[in-house]
Write a protein that holds these residues in place. Structure first.
Motif, mmCIF file in Angstrom:
data_model
loop_
_atom_site.group_PDB
_atom_site.id
_atom_site.type_symbol
_atom_site.label_atom_id
_atom_site.label_comp_id
_atom_site.label_asym_id
_atom_site.label_seq_id
_atom_site.Cartn_x
_atom_site.Cartn_y
_atom_site.Cartn_z
ATOM 1 N N ILE A 150 5.618 4.438 -2.514
ATOM 2 C CA ILE A 150 4.906 5.442 -2.818
ATOM 3 C C ILE A 150 4.194 5.141 -4.349
ATOM 4 N N CYS A 151 2.907 5.596 -4.358
ATOM 5 C CA CYS A 151 1.942 5.198 -5.724
ATOM 6 C C CYS A 151 2.652 6.283 -6.681
ATOM 7 N N ALA A 152 2.255 5.936 -7.842
ATOM 8 C CA ALA A 152 2.644 6.880 -8.836
ATOM 9 C C ALA A 152 2.215 8.242 -8.687
ATOM 10 N N ALA A 153 0.847 8.339 -8.308
ATOM 11 C CA ALA A 153 0.296 9.699 -8.243
ATOM 12 C C ALA A 153 0.997 10.580 -6.962
ATOM 13 N N CYS A 154 1.291 9.755 -6.074
ATOM 14 C CA CYS A 154 1.772 10.773 -4.914
ATOM 15 C C CYS A 154 3.254 10.898 -5.403
ATOM 16 N N ALA A 155 3.938 10.090 -5.943
ATOM 17 C CA ALA A 155 5.322 10.375 -6.206
ATOM 18 C C ALA A 155 5.599 11.415 -7.182
ATOM 19 N N ARG A 164 0.970 -1.174 -0.017
ATOM 20 C CA ARG A 164 -0.057 0.199 -0.046
ATOM 21 C C ARG A 164 0.995 1.212 -0.111
ATOM 22 N N CYS A 165 0.383 2.437 -0.579
ATOM 23 C CA CYS A 165 1.174 3.526 -0.786
ATOM 24 C C CYS A 165 1.162 4.038 0.821
ATOM 25 N N GLU A 166 2.383 4.300 1.256
ATOM 26 C CA GLU A 166 2.832 4.825 2.370
ATOM 27 C C GLU A 166 2.419 6.052 2.685
ATOM 28 N N LEU A 167 1.878 6.848 1.719
ATOM 29 C CA LEU A 167 1.287 8.161 1.846
ATOM 30 C C LEU A 167 -0.187 8.199 1.972
ATOM 31 N N CYS A 168 -0.902 7.500 0.730
ATOM 32 C CA CYS A 168 -2.358 7.569 0.809
ATOM 33 C C CYS A 168 -2.891 6.288 1.003
ATOM 34 N N ALA A 169 -2.197 5.240 1.159
ATOM 35 C CA ALA A 169 -2.859 3.899 1.434
ATOM 36 C C ALA A 169 -3.360 3.173 0.051
HETATM 37 ZN ZN ZN Z 1 -0.109 7.287 -2.892
#
Ligand code: ZN
Ligand code: ZN
Length: 244
Positions: A40-45, A27-32
């Protein structure tokens, strides 16, 4: 229990936690959100705070990426700074999780971001070795690891460049830099490091998580140059921008 044993047990405990975490769906560390195996997912990155054009020596923003006035007038003991991000939300949260909460997977991610930045700058010359900025030994014991060392280890492995951790140390632990006003930080780190190595002619890449005023990195670079280093570079995950 000996300090060495305590720290070895801490390291084991942290690696077991990491292994358990990796076995779970990522899961993305920032938005889960589901992140396709990435930390980190592509959108958050895409939305992470990048540094724009910056002085190649100290990493602070300059209009066209030229050297800043400060570095021209008083060249620091280091020759270059590679910084992957500006130290701002949410990179500050990620660095905090790496430094204080044992989220060691973030060291792999941080090293990856630094390699991208190094390549983006068109830098093909590799250093002769990576040296993590030493932590005071009591702080390292409390924490069980040095986050700079974790990042440096990944960089060294991925670039097949030697990692050097022995022979350099922090000899004097003043108050943590974060506790001091910017103007007092240079004085606080004077005499803080020792180097017992012969670095004659070598290019040294010093690794740290966050470069704030650069006072610790400048003092460490001075000590490495005194030990013979021909060139010292800073490889930092995030660069703090000065107060506006
Ligand atoms: Zn994310
Ligand atoms: Zn500069």
């Amino acid at each position: 229990m000996s300090n060495f044993l305590a720290s070895a047990l801490d390291t084991l405990r942290l690696s077991a936690l990491e292994a358990a975490r990796r076995a779970l769906p990522q899961r993305c560390e920032l938005c889960a959100a589901a992140s396709a195996g990435e930390l980190i997912c592509a959108a958050c990155a895409r939305s992470l705070p990048r540094l724009g054009p910056a002085c190649a020596v100290c990493g602070l923003p300059t209009p066209g990426g030229e050297l800043c006035g400060q570095c021209l007038a008083h060249p620091p003991p280091f020759a270059a700074t590679f910084a992957a991000f500006a130290y701002a939300f949410p990179v500050d949260r990620l660095m905090h999780a790496l430094k204080y909460h044992g989220r060691l997977a973030l060291s792999e991610w941080s090293a990856g971001a630094l390699l991208v930045e190094h390549a983006r700058r068109g830098s093909t010359a590799l250093p002769d070795c990576f040296v993590p900025l030493p932590l005071a030994s009591d702080r390292q014991r409390e924490r069980g690891y040095n986050q700079a060392s974790e990042i440096a280890r990944v960089l060294a492995r991925r670039l097949a460049v030697p990692l050097v951790r022995d022979g350099v140390r922090r000899v004097r632990a003043g108050p943590p830099q974060a506790a001091l006003p910017w103007t007092e930080r240079a004085r606080n780190v004077r005499g803080a490091f020792a180097c017992a190595l012969d670095l004659a002619g070598l290019t040294i890449a010093v690794v740290d998580d966050v470069m704030t005023t650069g006072a610790s990195l400048a003092e460490f670079a001075r000590v490495l140059r005194a030990a013979g280093a021909a060139r010292v570079e800073n490889w930092v995950v995030a660069r703090t921008l000065p107060p506006a």
